[in-house]
Motif scaffolding. Structure first.
Motif, PDB file in Angstrom:
ATOM      1  N   VAL A   1       0.851  -1.180   0.000  1.00 42.36           N
ATOM      2  CA  VAL A   1       0.000   0.000   0.000  1.00 42.36           C
ATOM      3  C   VAL A   1       0.888   1.231   0.000  1.00 42.36           C
ATOM      4  O   VAL A   1       1.856   1.308   0.748  1.00 42.36           O
ATOM      5  N   ARG A   2       0.548   2.182  -0.825  1.00 43.42           N
ATOM      6  CA  ARG A   2       1.283   3.442  -0.843  1.00 43.42           C
ATOM      7  C   ARG A   2       0.285   4.544  -0.460  1.00 43.42           C
ATOM      8  O   ARG A   2      -0.634   4.844  -1.189  1.00 43.42           O
ATOM      9  N   ALA A   3       0.473   5.104   0.709  1.00 46.26           N
ATOM     10  CA  ALA A   3      -0.392   6.174   1.177  1.00 46.26           C
ATOM     11  C   ALA A   3      -0.034   7.467   0.458  1.00 46.26           C
ATOM     12  O   ALA A   3       1.125   7.715   0.137  1.00 46.26           O
ATOM     13  N   ALA A   4      -1.052   8.272   0.201  1.00 44.17           N
ATOM     14  CA  ALA A   4      -0.818   9.555  -0.458  1.00 44.17           C
ATOM     15  C   ALA A   4       0.118  10.403   0.392  1.00 44.17           C
ATOM     16  O   ALA A   4      -0.063  10.543   1.593  1.00 44.17           O
ATOM     17  N   GLY A   5       1.129  10.941  -0.232  1.00 45.65           N
ATOM     18  CA  GLY A   5       2.057  11.808   0.475  1.00 45.65           C
ATOM     19  C   GLY A   5       3.091  11.065   1.294  1.00 45.65           C
ATOM     20  O   GLY A   5       3.853  11.682   2.020  1.00 45.65           O
ATOM     21  N   SER A   6       3.132   9.751   1.199  1.00 43.38           N
ATOM     22  CA  SER A   6       4.099   8.999   1.993  1.00 43.38           C
ATOM     23  C   SER A   6       5.443   8.941   1.283  1.00 43.38           C
ATOM     24  O   SER A   6       5.559   9.218   0.110  1.00 43.38           O
ATOM     25  N   ARG A   7       6.430   8.527   2.010  1.00 48.63           N
ATOM     26  CA  ARG A   7       7.776   8.406   1.446  1.00 48.63           C
ATOM     27  C   ARG A   7       8.205   6.951   1.410  1.00 48.63           C
ATOM     28  O   ARG A   7       9.369   6.640   1.629  1.00 48.63           O
TER      29      ARG A   7
END
Length: 143
Positions: free
Chosen positions: A10-16
């Motif tokens: 999962v890639r959260a919005a705004g994550s690094r």
């Protein structure tokens, strides 16, 4: 063709970066949450419990009781569906126990794994009667 490894990313919005949650993680969370409900005697059906009991007695077969016994999950990037097979104590309200298991599992999975639980299907496969011999498989009873 891609290989299904049971790991969802999962890639959260705004994550690094990415957070990855394996299916077995959700299985363990659901299994522990279901076992925490009063009235649940054991998890899994007769065959699964028998095989688990034999595996627990084998030297070097692992740490013992399987938390995922009686638990099956389908985990996507944002959602999870969970199937549970339980054995309840005699005398409890099966519908009340199933409702409490469902609520506890949903709460635990959503809080710990960050997945929306779309369904928790519960099959009650047996009732532990007071006069049945305790296999000592799931819990120690104090009398």
């Amino acid at each position: 063709m891609t290989e299904n490894t049971g790991v969802k990313q999962v890639r959260a919005a705004g994550s690094r970066g990415r957070t990855t949650v394996a299916d077995v993680v959700v299985e363990k969370i659901a299994g522990m949450a279901a076992r925490d409900v009063r009235g649940v005697y054991a998890m899994g059906g007769g065959f699964a419990r028998s095989m688990g009991s034999m595996r627990e007695r084998m030297p070097g077969a692992g740490s013992g009781k399987s938390v995922t016994r009686g638990v099956s999950v389908e985990v996507g990037e944002l959602q999870a569906a969970i199937d549970l097979e339980i054995i309840v104590d005699y005398g409890v309200s099966i519908t009340d126990v199933a409702g409490a298991v469902r609520e506890n599992v949903i709460s635990a999975v959503e809080r710990m794994a960050g997945r929306e639980v779309v369904e928790v299907n519960i099959m009650v496969s047996d009732v532990k009667l007071p006069e049945e011999e305790d296999e000592g498989e799931e819990r120690q009873r104090i009398q």
